[in-house]
Design a protein around this motif. Structure first.
Motif, PDB file in Angstrom:
ATOM      1  N   ALA A   1      34.005  63.588  68.240  1.00  0.00           N
ATOM      2  CA  ALA A   1      33.510  63.373  66.874  1.00  0.00           C
ATOM      3  C   ALA A   1      32.975  61.947  66.721  1.00  0.00           C
ATOM      4  CB  ALA A   1      34.624  63.637  65.865  1.00  0.00           C
ATOM      5  N   ALA A   2      33.638  60.985  67.328  1.00  0.00           N
ATOM      6  CA  ALA A   2      33.174  59.598  67.263  1.00  0.00           C
ATOM      7  C   ALA A   2      31.821  59.440  67.945  1.00  0.00           C
ATOM      8  CB  ALA A   2      34.207  58.664  67.885  1.00  0.00           C
ATOM      9  N   MET A   3      31.610  60.165  69.035  1.00  0.00           N
ATOM     10  CA  MET A   3      30.329  60.088  69.741  1.00  0.00           C
ATOM     11  C   MET A   3      29.219  60.675  68.889  1.00  0.00           C
ATOM     12  SD  MET A   3      29.127  59.059  72.812  1.00  0.00           S
ATOM     13  CE  MET A   3      28.028  58.140  71.750  1.00  0.00           C
ATOM     14  N   ILE A   4      29.482  61.812  68.278  1.00  0.00           N
ATOM     15  CA  ILE A   4      28.483  62.443  67.407  1.00  0.00           C
ATOM     16  C   ILE A   4      28.168  61.517  66.235  1.00  0.00           C
ATOM     17  CG2 ILE A   4      28.096  64.360  65.802  1.00  0.00           C
ATOM     18  CD1 ILE A   4      29.719  66.094  67.862  1.00  0.00           C
ATOM     19  N   SER A   5      29.189  60.940  65.650  1.00  0.00           N
ATOM     20  CA  SER A   5      29.007  60.010  64.541  1.00  0.00           C
ATOM     21  C   SER A   5      28.207  58.780  64.974  1.00  0.00           C
ATOM     22  CB  SER A   5      30.375  59.595  63.989  1.00  0.00           C
ATOM     23  OG  SER A   5      30.225  58.657  62.963  1.00  0.00           O
TER      24      SER A   5
ATOM     25  N   MET B   1      20.824  64.908  71.730  1.00  0.00           N
ATOM     26  CA  MET B   1      21.445  64.020  72.708  1.00  0.00           C
ATOM     27  C   MET B   1      22.959  63.994  72.525  1.00  0.00           C
ATOM     28  SD  MET B   1      20.926  61.991  75.307  1.00  0.00           S
ATOM     29  CE  MET B   1      19.194  61.552  75.243  1.00  0.00           C
ATOM     30  N   ALA B   2      23.423  63.932  71.292  1.00  0.00           N
ATOM     31  CA  ALA B   2      24.868  63.927  71.039  1.00  0.00           C
ATOM     32  C   ALA B   2      25.514  65.195  71.588  1.00  0.00           C
ATOM     33  CB  ALA B   2      25.148  63.791  69.548  1.00  0.00           C
ATOM     34  N   THR B   3      24.867  66.324  71.373  1.00  0.00           N
ATOM     35  CA  THR B   3      25.385  67.599  71.873  1.00  0.00           C
ATOM     36  C   THR B   3      25.479  67.586  73.391  1.00  0.00           C
ATOM     37  OG1 THR B   3      24.500  68.771  69.967  1.00  0.00           O
ATOM     38  CG2 THR B   3      24.972  70.096  71.922  1.00  0.00           C
ATOM     39  N   ARG B   4      24.449  67.087  74.050  1.00  0.00           N
ATOM     40  CA  ARG B   4      24.434  67.021  75.523  1.00  0.00           C
ATOM     41  C   ARG B   4      25.541  66.113  76.049  1.00  0.00           C
ATOM     42  NH1 ARG B   4      18.020  65.891  76.564  1.00  0.00           N
ATOM     43  NH2 ARG B   4      17.271  67.933  75.932  1.00  0.00           N
ATOM     44  N   VAL B   5      25.687  64.957  75.430  1.00  0.00           N
ATOM     45  CA  VAL B   5      26.663  63.980  75.910  1.00  0.00           C
ATOM     46  C   VAL B   5      28.084  64.491  75.690  1.00  0.00           C
ATOM     47  CG1 VAL B   5      27.557  61.646  75.553  1.00  0.00           C
ATOM     48  CG2 VAL B   5      25.088  62.027  75.717  1.00  0.00           C
ATOM     49  N   VAL B   6      28.352  65.042  74.537  1.00  0.00           N
ATOM     50  CA  VAL B   6      29.691  65.578  74.263  1.00  0.00           C
ATOM     51  C   VAL B   6      30.008  66.738  75.216  1.00  0.00           C
ATOM     52  CG1 VAL B   6      31.046  66.840  72.538  1.00  0.00           C
ATOM     53  CG2 VAL B   6      29.846  64.750  71.894  1.00  0.00           C
ATOM     54  N   ALA B   7      29.043  67.575  75.489  1.00  0.00           N
ATOM     55  CA  ALA B   7      29.258  68.698  76.414  1.00  0.00           C
ATOM     56  C   ALA B   7      29.558  68.214  77.830  1.00  0.00           C
ATOM     57  CB  ALA B   7      28.036  69.618  76.424  1.00  0.00           C
ATOM     58  N   ALA B   8      29.092  67.030  78.179  1.00  0.00           N
ATOM     59  CA  ALA B   8      29.320  66.489  79.522  1.00  0.00           C
ATOM     60  C   ALA B   8      30.725  65.934  79.698  1.00  0.00           C
ATOM     61  CB  ALA B   8      28.289  65.391  79.820  1.00  0.00           C
ATOM     62  N   SER B   9      31.504  65.937  78.634  1.00  0.00           N
ATOM     63  CA  SER B   9      32.866  65.414  78.703  1.00  0.00           C
ATOM     64  C   SER B   9      33.858  66.414  78.118  1.00  0.00           C
ATOM     65  CB  SER B   9      32.937  64.082  77.947  1.00  0.00           C
ATOM     66  OG  SER B   9      34.191  63.488  78.143  1.00  0.00           O
ATOM     67  N   PRO B  10      34.000  67.564  78.765  1.00  0.00           N
ATOM     68  CA  PRO B  10      34.854  68.612  78.205  1.00  0.00           C
ATOM     69  C   PRO B  10      36.333  68.243  78.116  1.00  0.00           C
ATOM     70  CG  PRO B  10      34.221  69.158  80.455  1.00  0.00           C
ATOM     71  CD  PRO B  10      33.435  67.941  80.058  1.00  0.00           C
ATOM     72  N   ASP B  11      36.778  67.272  78.903  1.00  0.00           N
ATOM     73  CA  ASP B  11      38.197  66.891  78.893  1.00  0.00           C
ATOM     74  C   ASP B  11      38.543  65.869  77.820  1.00  0.00           C
ATOM     75  OD1 ASP B  11      38.638  68.618  81.016  1.00  0.00           O
ATOM     76  OD2 ASP B  11      38.294  67.036  82.515  1.00  0.00           O
ATOM     77  N   SER B  12      37.526  65.350  77.141  1.00  0.00           N
ATOM     78  CA  SER B  12      37.776  64.361  76.086  1.00  0.00           C
ATOM     79  C   SER B  12      38.318  65.045  74.843  1.00  0.00           C
ATOM     80  CB  SER B  12      36.485  63.615  75.744  1.00  0.00           C
ATOM     81  OG  SER B  12      36.095  62.806  76.827  1.00  0.00           O
ATOM     82  N   GLY B  13      39.079  64.299  74.075  1.00  0.00           N
ATOM     83  CA  GLY B  13      39.670  64.830  72.853  1.00  0.00           C
ATOM     84  C   GLY B  13      38.650  65.001  71.746  1.00  0.00           C
ATOM     85  N   GLU B  14      39.032  65.760  70.747  1.00  0.00           N
ATOM     86  CA  GLU B  14      38.132  66.033  69.620  1.00  0.00           C
ATOM     87  C   GLU B  14      37.770  64.770  68.859  1.00  0.00           C
ATOM     88  OE1 GLU B  14      36.497  68.916  69.181  1.00  0.00           O
ATOM     89  OE2 GLU B  14      37.505  69.417  71.063  1.00  0.00           O
ATOM     90  N   ALA B  15      38.699  63.824  68.755  1.00  0.00           N
ATOM     91  CA  ALA B  15      38.399  62.572  68.045  1.00  0.00           C
ATOM     92  C   ALA B  15      37.322  61.784  68.777  1.00  0.00           C
ATOM     93  CB  ALA B  15      39.667  61.737  67.888  1.00  0.00           C
TER      94      ALA B  15
ATOM     95  N   LEU C   1      30.957  55.872  73.471  1.00  0.00           N
ATOM     96  CA  LEU C   1      30.628  56.360  74.810  1.00  0.00           C
ATOM     97  C   LEU C   1      31.718  55.961  75.798  1.00  0.00           C
ATOM     98  CD1 LEU C   1      28.500  57.989  76.313  1.00  0.00           C
ATOM     99  CD2 LEU C   1      27.303  55.841  76.802  1.00  0.00           C
ATOM    100  N   GLY C   2      32.222  54.744  75.671  1.00  0.00           N
ATOM    101  CA  GLY C   2      33.313  54.310  76.537  1.00  0.00           C
ATOM    102  C   GLY C   2      34.557  55.164  76.358  1.00  0.00           C
ATOM    103  N   ALA C   3      34.896  55.492  75.122  1.00  0.00           N
ATOM    104  CA  ALA C   3      36.064  56.341  74.851  1.00  0.00           C
ATOM    105  C   ALA C   3      35.863  57.752  75.387  1.00  0.00           C
ATOM    106  CB  ALA C   3      36.350  56.378  73.350  1.00  0.00           C
ATOM    107  N   LEU C   4      34.653  58.255  75.265  1.00  0.00           N
ATOM    108  CA  LEU C   4      34.356  59.595  75.773  1.00  0.00           C
ATOM    109  C   LEU C   4      34.493  59.637  77.295  1.00  0.00           C
ATOM    110  CD1 LEU C   4      33.479  62.212  74.291  1.00  0.00           C
ATOM    111  CD2 LEU C   4      31.149  61.685  75.027  1.00  0.00           C
ATOM    112  N   GLY C   5      34.149  58.533  77.946  1.00  0.00           N
ATOM    113  CA  GLY C   5      34.253  58.452  79.401  1.00  0.00           C
ATOM    114  C   GLY C   5      35.669  58.243  79.910  1.00  0.00           C
TER     115      GLY C   5
END
Length: 176
Positions: free
Chosen positions: A49-53, A32-46, A100-104
């Motif tokens: 990483a926070a979403m995966i964590s 799920m973390a992989t899917r969600v992070v992939a859905a936000s390609p414009d988000s920064g690495e931090a 999730l809010g930061a990723l969005g």
């Protein structure tokens, strides 16, 4: 216990069971973390990483609190206990909601655009019509954006069994 809260928990359990085994396992949260992070390609690495964590912490908290038979997986019966004691998950849920809010909000302006919201929620597995209804219930601006804190609060409300008639109820197709 509100029936709506039970329905919210059933839906989340089904979505978190990313591999469809009928149990929640560490691998589900990684997937799920992989899917969600992939859905936000414009988000920064931090933010990524926070979403995966946050997903990992969500799993470890659930496993520590709910895996009563210590088989490294959580059945629906075990998971439904989180509805009875949501305070046991406050920190993990707050981390998850804020990540999730930061990723969005890839540009960091404190606002989430509908298309970013849709992408993330679809990556989790929610239905597009329900996601649109939820976004509208959050009261978007004329620019079709919502404030990050509104979404964070909405995520936390979703896990509060005593709350009914909340925007998150749109995800289960009811606003009762």
């Amino acid at each position: 216990m509100q029936k709506t809260a039970i329905n919210r928990v059933k839906l989340v359990f089904t979505l978190l069971d990313a591999d469809g085994t009928g149990y929640l396992e560490a691998e589900d949260f990684d997937l799920m973390a992989t899917r969600v992070v992939a859905a936000s390609p414009d988000s920064g690495e931090a933010a990524k990483a926070a979403m995966i964590s946050a997903f990992r912490r969500y799993w470890t908290t659930l496993a520590a609190e709910l895996d009563t038979n210590r088989d490294n997986r959580i059945s629906f019966e075990e998971y439904s206990a989180c509805v009875l004691s949501p305070e046991r998950f406050d920190e993990a849920l707050t981390d998850f909601a804020e990540a999730l809010g930061a990723l969005g909000d890839p540009d960091g302006d404190g606002l989430i655009k509908r298309h970013d919201f849709m992408a993330l929620m679809m990556a989790i597995g929610f239905q597009p019509a329900n996601i649109d209804a939820l976004f509208d219930a959050f009261g978007p601006s004329d620019d079709d954006q919502i404030a990050v804190p509104v979404w964070v609060a909405g995520i936390k409300d979703y896990y509060s069994p005593e709350k009914t008639g909340i925007p998150g109820d749109h995800l289960i197709g009811t606003t009762a």
